[in-house]
Each structure stands twice: as C-alpha cells, then as structure tokens.
Design a protein around this motif. Structure first.
Motif, PDB file in Angstrom:
ATOM      1  N   UNK A 207       7.617   8.217  -3.803  1.00  0.00           N
ATOM      2  CA  UNK A 207       6.939   7.600  -4.949  1.00  0.00           C
ATOM      3  C   UNK A 207       6.306   6.266  -4.555  1.00  0.00           C
ATOM      4  N   UNK A 208       7.042   5.467  -3.792  1.00  0.00           N
ATOM      5  CA  UNK A 208       6.511   4.168  -3.334  1.00  0.00           C
ATOM      6  C   UNK A 208       5.303   4.379  -2.424  1.00  0.00           C
ATOM      7  N   UNK A 209       5.369   5.362  -1.540  1.00  0.00           N
ATOM      8  CA  UNK A 209       4.288   5.596  -0.596  1.00  0.00           C
ATOM      9  C   UNK A 209       3.021   6.089  -1.283  1.00  0.00           C
ATOM     10  N   UNK A 210       3.163   6.930  -2.296  1.00  0.00           N
ATOM     11  CA  UNK A 210       1.989   7.404  -3.044  1.00  0.00           C
ATOM     12  C   UNK A 210       1.280   6.226  -3.697  1.00  0.00           C
ATOM     13  N   UNK A 211       2.058   5.391  -4.380  1.00  0.00           N
ATOM     14  CA  UNK A 211       1.473   4.234  -5.064  1.00  0.00           C
ATOM     15  C   UNK A 211       0.822   3.265  -4.080  1.00  0.00           C
ATOM     16  N   UNK A 212       1.505   3.010  -2.966  1.00  0.00           N
ATOM     17  CA  UNK A 212       0.968   2.068  -1.962  1.00  0.00           C
ATOM     18  C   UNK A 212      -0.311   2.594  -1.330  1.00  0.00           C
ATOM     19  N   UNK A 213      -0.363   3.909  -1.071  1.00  0.00           N
ATOM     20  CA  UNK A 213      -1.563   4.487  -0.492  1.00  0.00           C
ATOM     21  C   UNK A 213      -2.760   4.370  -1.414  1.00  0.00           C
ATOM     22  N   UNK A 214      -2.547   4.616  -2.698  1.00  0.00           N
ATOM     23  CA  UNK A 214      -3.624   4.482  -3.681  1.00  0.00           C
ATOM     24  C   UNK A 214      -4.098   3.029  -3.755  1.00  0.00           C
ATOM     25  N   UNK A 215      -3.167   2.101  -3.743  1.00  0.00           N
ATOM     26  CA  UNK A 215      -3.518   0.680  -3.804  1.00  0.00           C
ATOM     27  C   UNK A 215      -4.372   0.265  -2.596  1.00  0.00           C
ATOM     28  N   UNK A 216      -3.981   0.759  -1.395  1.00  0.00           N
ATOM     29  CA  UNK A 216      -4.750   0.404  -0.186  1.00  0.00           C
ATOM     30  C   UNK A 216      -6.174   0.948  -0.269  1.00  0.00           C
ATOM     31  N   UNK A 217      -6.326   2.164  -0.741  1.00  0.00           N
ATOM     32  CA  UNK A 217      -7.661   2.762  -0.830  1.00  0.00           C
ATOM     33  C   UNK A 217      -8.541   2.005  -1.806  1.00  0.00           C
TER      34      UNK A 217
END
Length: 213
Positions: free
Chosen positions: A201-211
């Motif tokens: 869950x943390x990785x999905x959110x972080x990936x979206x934020x980086x993009x």
C-alpha cells in the motif's frame, strides 16, 4: 533467496495447512491521480495498474512461487487483468510489462481491446509452460461496486501461490487531496504477512506521488 531463507520456517508451517492463504481487505488511500491523468491524456485505470504492478515487483514476498516442489523467486511477471467482453462475459487481458509508463499503458490498452473483442476466453494459463504459469499476478477491478471483500475461486488451496488483487469503485475526491478505495489482497501466508500488504500500500502511494511530482 537469502531473504526467503529467513522465513523458510514460517513457510513450512503455513505450507502444511489445507488452506494457507491470507486475505486482507483494507482502505487504500493514494494521491488523487485523476486530474493528472486528465491533464496528460492518460487513462486512469491503466495508470493505476502500472503503479500497482510495479509496487508488487519491488517487494520480494510477492515474487515467491512454488515451482516443481521448490520455492523460487521469479524475476518478473506478465501483466494481466480481467476484462468484460462485447457479450458482457469475463475475459483476460495479458501483456509484457514495461518500466516506461507510456509504453506500459499503450500495451495495456491494446491488450484490453483484444480481450474485449474476443468472444472466446483468451490468455488463460493452459498454453503457458509450467514456469511461465508461475509468472503471474491476478488482477481484477470492479468499478461499479464499492468493494468490501472478495473470495477468489481457487482450484487447489494448498499449493496456490499466485497473489490476487482486487479493487472496486474509487471514492469522491477528499478534502486532503486523497483518493480512497477498498483493496483486497490474497496471497500465500508462507510468503506474505499483513506487514507486506502494508508495504505494498505504501509503495503504490509513493509511486503515484513520484510520477505526479
């Protein structure tokens, strides 16, 4: 496989169960990516799918499989998800992953169109080698429903090792700029604990934020 050896005793314990699967449903919150997608001409589902699948790739526990009686760690997997075809029947899209967002989306959209147009069920596992059958993640999205939980059909629980993810309708945008949905994750408990679902869950959110940054 060094990390797996640290939990082999946990795997052995759960592998002895008739049903070793763990199923968790939780509220996933991510940055509201829909305005970003609209501004950049990106289909939101395929944008979100990109981040879900790449987040899974980055967590070893979701990459372990059982192959010929031994635990292995796959290097990658094919992208696949359920589609509703022209007859309103289930079908499957499948394509090779890409690290490039635009290429991933182009492949995903093309695969979706093929699955939608096919009357017969396609992209099942029967034609794949035994190893390639392990290179899989099961994904389904039900945008019409506010999902609470799901139980996936399983041929044989005891040796089932493919993670399955599902999500339903997105929430309306929240005051904090977040988007919420129920995410359901099913995996072999010998490989995946609740903590690893949290990491996902943390990785999905972080990936979206980086993009979007």
């Amino acid at each position: 496989m060094h990390n797996f050896e640290k939990r082999r005793d946990r795997y052995n314990a759960f592998a002895s169960f008739e049903n070793p699967l763990v199923n968790l449903s939780f509220e996933l919150t991510v940055p509201d990516f829909r305005p970003y997608c609209k501004a950049n001409g990106l289909p939101p589902f395929h944008f979100f799918l990109y981040h879900v699948l790449h987040a899974l790739q980055g967590i070893d526990n979701f990459m372990y499989r059982i192959h010929q009686g031994e635990v292995i760690k796959i290097d990658d997997f094919m992208a696949s998800y359920t589609v509703i075809n022209q007859d309103q029947n289930l079908n499957f899209a499948r394509f090779e992953m890409s690290a490039d967002l635009n290429e991933f989306i182009a492949r995903s959209v093309a695969s979706k169109r093929i699955a939608e147009a096919s009357e017969k069920v396609i992209n099942t596992s029967e034609a794949l080698s035994e190893y390639d059958q392990r290179r899989n993640i099961h994904i389904t999205c039900m945008p019409w429903l506010k999902l609470n939980s799901i139980e996936h059909p399983i041929y044989q629980h005891k040796t089932y090792d493919i993670p399955s993810l599902a999500w339903g309708r997105f929430s309306e945008p929240r005051d904090d700029g977040k988007l919420a949905m129920t995410m359901a994750v099913q995996a072999h408990h010998g490989f995946v604990d609740g903590y690893h679902v949290h990491l996902l869950a943390e990785a999905i959110s972080a990936g979206i934020s980086r993009t979007m940054s």
